[in-house]
Design an enzyme around this catalytic site. Structure first.
Site, PDB file in Angstrom:
ATOM      1  N   ASP A   1      45.833   1.686  14.070  1.00  0.00           N
ATOM      2  CA  ASP A   1      46.222   3.261  14.299  1.00  0.00           C
ATOM      3  C   ASP A   1      45.201   3.586  15.249  1.00  0.00           C
ATOM      4  O   ASP A   1      44.107   2.682  15.922  1.00  0.00           O
ATOM      5  CB  ASP A   1      46.316   4.158  13.129  1.00  0.00           C
TER       6      ASP A   1
ATOM      7  N   CYS B   1      42.963  -0.042  10.335  1.00  0.00           N
ATOM      8  CA  CYS B   1      42.816   1.638  10.619  1.00  0.00           C
ATOM      9  C   CYS B   1      41.606   2.196  10.054  1.00  0.00           C
ATOM     10  O   CYS B   1      40.580   1.413  10.145  1.00  0.00           O
ATOM     11  CB  CYS B   1      44.154   2.384   9.502  1.00  0.00           C
ATOM     12  N   GLY B   2      41.362   3.318   9.662  1.00  0.00           N
ATOM     13  CA  GLY B   2      40.045   3.820   9.448  1.00  0.00           C
ATOM     14  C   GLY B   2      39.337   3.087   8.573  1.00  0.00           C
ATOM     15  O   GLY B   2      38.206   2.736   8.666  1.00  0.00           O
ATOM     16  N   THR B   3      39.844   3.292   7.294  1.00  0.00           N
ATOM     17  CA  THR B   3      39.408   2.540   5.805  1.00  0.00           C
ATOM     18  C   THR B   3      40.153   1.119   5.709  1.00  0.00           C
ATOM     19  O   THR B   3      39.679   0.416   4.956  1.00  0.00           O
ATOM     20  CB  THR B   3      39.539   3.459   4.805  1.00  0.00           C
TER      21      THR B   3
ATOM     22  N   HIS C   1      42.052 -17.979  -3.504  1.00  0.00           N
ATOM     23  CA  HIS C   1      43.194 -17.493  -4.420  1.00  0.00           C
ATOM     24  C   HIS C   1      44.299 -16.756  -4.336  1.00  0.00           C
ATOM     25  O   HIS C   1      45.123 -16.956  -5.220  1.00  0.00           O
ATOM     26  CB  HIS C   1      42.055 -16.789  -5.438  1.00  0.00           C
TER      27      HIS C   1
ATOM     28  N   HIS D   1      46.337 -21.179  -8.703  1.00  0.00           N
ATOM     29  CA  HIS D   1      46.912 -19.692  -8.151  1.00  0.00           C
ATOM     30  C   HIS D   1      47.990 -19.742  -7.652  1.00  0.00           C
ATOM     31  O   HIS D   1      48.606 -18.742  -7.387  1.00  0.00           O
ATOM     32  CB  HIS D   1      45.839 -19.825  -7.016  1.00  0.00           C
TER      33      HIS D   1
END
Ligand code: RB5
Length: 151
Positions: free
Chosen positions: A8, A65-67, A98, A133
């Site tokens: 974004d 994106c930002g976070t 994993h 896994h």
């Protein structure tokens, strides 16, 4: 390997940087937007990249994106996508070994460009361990079958 990338506005700068890094390394990159850093909505680009992975059009996806949190939430709602929000090298390695993650999610406001490029490189080159896994991923896939029947 074909890789789809999207962001974004908050991840745009890092997306552009990583796109160049990937191309330098010889990866085929499909940029699914946005084309500039005007304000945009992360679900739109998360869905574009996730659908490209889910359909098999590309082998891996990268979202910024930002976070990374919003992108990760959206991406994991698409069948077959195992998106990992990664902030460090250990997370990048484990998400491959994993979890066999097929979408890497980064935070443009969280992670410096150089570290992000290292994370991406490690994530692309670390193989899935398989074994026990694989059984766990099978359980995720079984649950996906139930979810997608309901929706
Ligand atoms: C945009 O301001 C921000 O909310 C978005 O980039 C992302 O961090 C959401 O998780």
């Amino acid at each position: 390997m074909k890789i789809a990338i999207g962001s974004d506005h908050a991840g745009y700068e890092l997306k552009e940087f990583l796109k160049k890094e990937l191309k330098k390394k010889g990866y085929e990159v499909i940029d699914l937007g946005p084309e500039n850093n005007s304000v945009s909505d992360y679900p739109e680009y998360a869905l574009r990249v996730s659908h490209a992975v889910s359909s098999g059009e590309v082998q891996r996806g990268v979202l910024v994106c930002g976070t990374g949190i919003g992108m990760c939430i959206v991406a994991n709602k698409v069948k077959g996508v195992r998106a990992a929000l990664v902030y460090d090298l250990y997370g990048a390695i484990q998400s491959r070994k994993h979890v066999d993650s097929n979408v890497l999610v980064l935070g443009g406001r969280m992670t410096a460009k150089e570290l992000a490029a290292e994370i991406l490189n490690v994530w692309l080159t670390t193989p899935f361990e398989g074994g026990r896994h694989k059984e766990r991923i099978k359980k995720i896939e079984e649950w996906e079958e139930i979810c997608f029947l309901k929706s």
